[in-house]
Design a protein around this motif. Structure first.
Motif, PDB file in Angstrom:
ATOM      1  N   GLU A  24     -36.283  35.954  40.905  1.00  6.89           N
ATOM      2  CA  GLU A  24     -36.620  34.655  41.423  1.00  6.89           C
ATOM      3  C   GLU A  24     -37.141  33.958  40.055  1.00  6.89           C
ATOM      4  N   GLY A  25     -36.992  32.553  39.955  1.00  8.25           N
ATOM      5  CA  GLY A  25     -37.572  31.847  38.892  1.00  8.25           C
ATOM      6  C   GLY A  25     -36.798  31.928  37.551  1.00  8.25           C
ATOM      7  N   SER A  26     -35.937  32.928  37.479  1.00 10.82           N
ATOM      8  CA  SER A  26     -35.200  33.003  36.300  1.00 10.82           C
ATOM      9  C   SER A  26     -34.087  31.990  36.061  1.00 10.82           C
ATOM     10  N   VAL A  27     -33.947  31.496  34.934  1.00  8.93           N
ATOM     11  CA  VAL A  27     -32.983  30.084  34.648  1.00  8.93           C
ATOM     12  C   VAL A  27     -32.242  30.466  33.383  1.00  8.93           C
ATOM     13  N   LEU A  28     -30.698  30.546  33.453  1.00 11.20           N
ATOM     14  CA  LEU A  28     -29.885  30.471  32.600  1.00 11.20           C
ATOM     15  C   LEU A  28     -29.608  29.117  31.983  1.00 11.20           C
ATOM     16  N   VAL A  29     -29.488  28.882  30.653  1.00 15.73           N
ATOM     17  CA  VAL A  29     -29.437  27.520  29.975  1.00 15.73           C
ATOM     18  C   VAL A  29     -28.008  27.864  28.903  1.00 15.73           C
ATOM     19  N   SER A  30     -26.949  27.034  29.253  1.00 18.92           N
ATOM     20  CA  SER A  30     -25.975  27.332  28.260  1.00 18.92           C
ATOM     21  C   SER A  30     -24.906  26.323  28.453  1.00 18.92           C
ATOM     22  N   GLY A  31     -23.833  25.841  27.401  1.00 24.15           N
ATOM     23  CA  GLY A  31     -22.912  24.868  27.666  1.00 24.15           C
ATOM     24  C   GLY A  31     -21.750  25.821  27.833  1.00 24.15           C
ATOM     25  N   GLU A  32     -21.779  27.072  27.878  1.00 25.71           N
ATOM     26  CA  GLU A  32     -20.310  27.936  27.856  1.00 25.71           C
ATOM     27  C   GLU A  32     -20.182  28.134  29.291  1.00 25.71           C
ATOM     28  N   PRO A  33     -18.966  27.660  29.949  1.00 24.28           N
ATOM     29  CA  PRO A  33     -18.775  27.958  31.384  1.00 24.28           C
ATOM     30  C   PRO A  33     -18.750  29.124  31.860  1.00 24.28           C
ATOM     31  N   LYS A  34     -18.259  30.158  30.927  1.00 23.39           N
ATOM     32  CA  LYS A  34     -18.220  31.640  31.479  1.00 23.39           C
ATOM     33  C   LYS A  34     -19.602  32.166  31.675  1.00 23.39           C
TER      34      LYS A  34
ATOM     35  N   LEU B 228     -19.299  21.024  34.688  1.00 24.53           N
ATOM     36  CA  LEU B 228     -20.448  21.558  34.791  1.00 24.53           C
ATOM     37  C   LEU B 228     -20.860  21.644  36.231  1.00 24.53           C
ATOM     38  N   PHE B 229     -20.911  20.323  36.933  1.00 19.91           N
ATOM     39  CA  PHE B 229     -21.272  20.368  38.265  1.00 19.91           C
ATOM     40  C   PHE B 229     -20.210  20.937  39.292  1.00 19.91           C
ATOM     41  N   ARG B 230     -19.148  20.755  38.696  1.00 23.51           N
ATOM     42  CA  ARG B 230     -18.004  21.230  39.763  1.00 23.51           C
ATOM     43  C   ARG B 230     -17.997  22.917  39.513  1.00 23.51           C
ATOM     44  N   LEU B 231     -18.477  23.679  38.463  1.00 18.71           N
ATOM     45  CA  LEU B 231     -18.578  24.978  38.295  1.00 18.71           C
ATOM     46  C   LEU B 231     -19.701  25.503  39.493  1.00 18.71           C
ATOM     47  N   GLY B 232     -20.688  24.714  39.696  1.00 15.40           N
ATOM     48  CA  GLY B 232     -21.807  24.756  40.542  1.00 15.40           C
ATOM     49  C   GLY B 232     -23.077  25.018  39.881  1.00 15.40           C
ATOM     50  N   VAL B 233     -23.292  24.511  38.461  1.00 21.75           N
ATOM     51  CA  VAL B 233     -24.603  24.831  38.065  1.00 21.75           C
ATOM     52  C   VAL B 233     -25.599  23.806  38.830  1.00 21.75           C
ATOM     53  N   HIS B 234     -26.981  24.308  38.720  1.00 18.26           N
ATOM     54  CA  HIS B 234     -27.943  23.306  39.406  1.00 18.26           C
ATOM     55  C   HIS B 234     -28.491  22.294  38.806  1.00 18.26           C
ATOM     56  N   SER B 235     -28.443  22.148  37.387  1.00 23.42           N
ATOM     57  CA  SER B 235     -28.655  20.978  36.387  1.00 23.42           C
ATOM     58  C   SER B 235     -27.868  20.693  35.371  1.00 23.42           C
TER      59      SER B 235
END
Length: 187
Positions: free
Chosen positions: A97-107, A155-162
């Protein structure tokens, strides 16, 4: 900047997110060093992830602070969630909980979604918006804006949160995630 946030860990994609290549030499991405310093000051653990061989990843990461740990995928392909879970374990994170992943790589972002992490997509750092490429440099401002818009939608279609353009916007994005968490929202 990040002091009041309830963020337990931040995982970053290495290439394109924290490090960019210019003429074959690695350089910190715009805002990367400042963002990492702010997160460290706030005592929020961070780590980079990459799917290249360890030696190549370490060469790229050599432009980042020595205190920042990293992890190569070690044969586990993305979008499997294992790399994210292993990165959190190596940080000694007590909870997901509370962990965040930041990337521009879709995979990699899909890997974070599969692992149950909050995800932040970097529209300005993804494959279609490579700031160092000759193709990107040849585009007009309008063409660049259109490419960034398409990357945002993908990215939004992929399902990312922000989705943000660059790391300079991460502080407000993490504050938004913390607010969403305080209201009971889950990734």
């Amino acid at each position: 900047m990040f002091a009041a946030l309830d963020i337990t860990a931040v995982l970053f994609g290495l290439r394109g997110c924290l490090v960019q290549s210019a003429n074959g030499s690695p350089l910190p991405a715009p805002g990367a060093l400042e963002t990492l310093a702010s997160l460290r000051q706030a005592q929020i653990p961070c780590i980079w992830l990459d799917d290249l061989e360890t030696l190549h990843s370490k060469r790229l990461a050599s432009v980042l602070p020595e205190w920042l740990p990293g992890q190569s995928a070690n044969g586990v392909g993305w979008p499997a969630p294992n790399a994210c879970w292993q990165a959190l374990m190596s940080l000694g994170s007590e909870r997901l909980e509370g962990s965040v992943l930041v990337s521009g790589e879709p995979k990699l972002l899909q890997s974070g979604l599969n692992a149950g992490l909050w995800t932040v997509g970097l529209a300005g750092c993804g494959p279609s918006c490579d700031l160092a490429s000759a193709q990107w440099q040849a585009m007009t401002q309008q063409e660049q804006d259109l490419a960034r818009g398409k990357a945002t939608l993908a990215l939004f279609r992929l399902g990312v949160h922000s989705v943000i353009d660059h790391l300079e916007e991460l502080d407000t994005c993490l504050a938004d995630i913390a607010l969403r968490r305080s209201k009971g929202e889950k990734p």
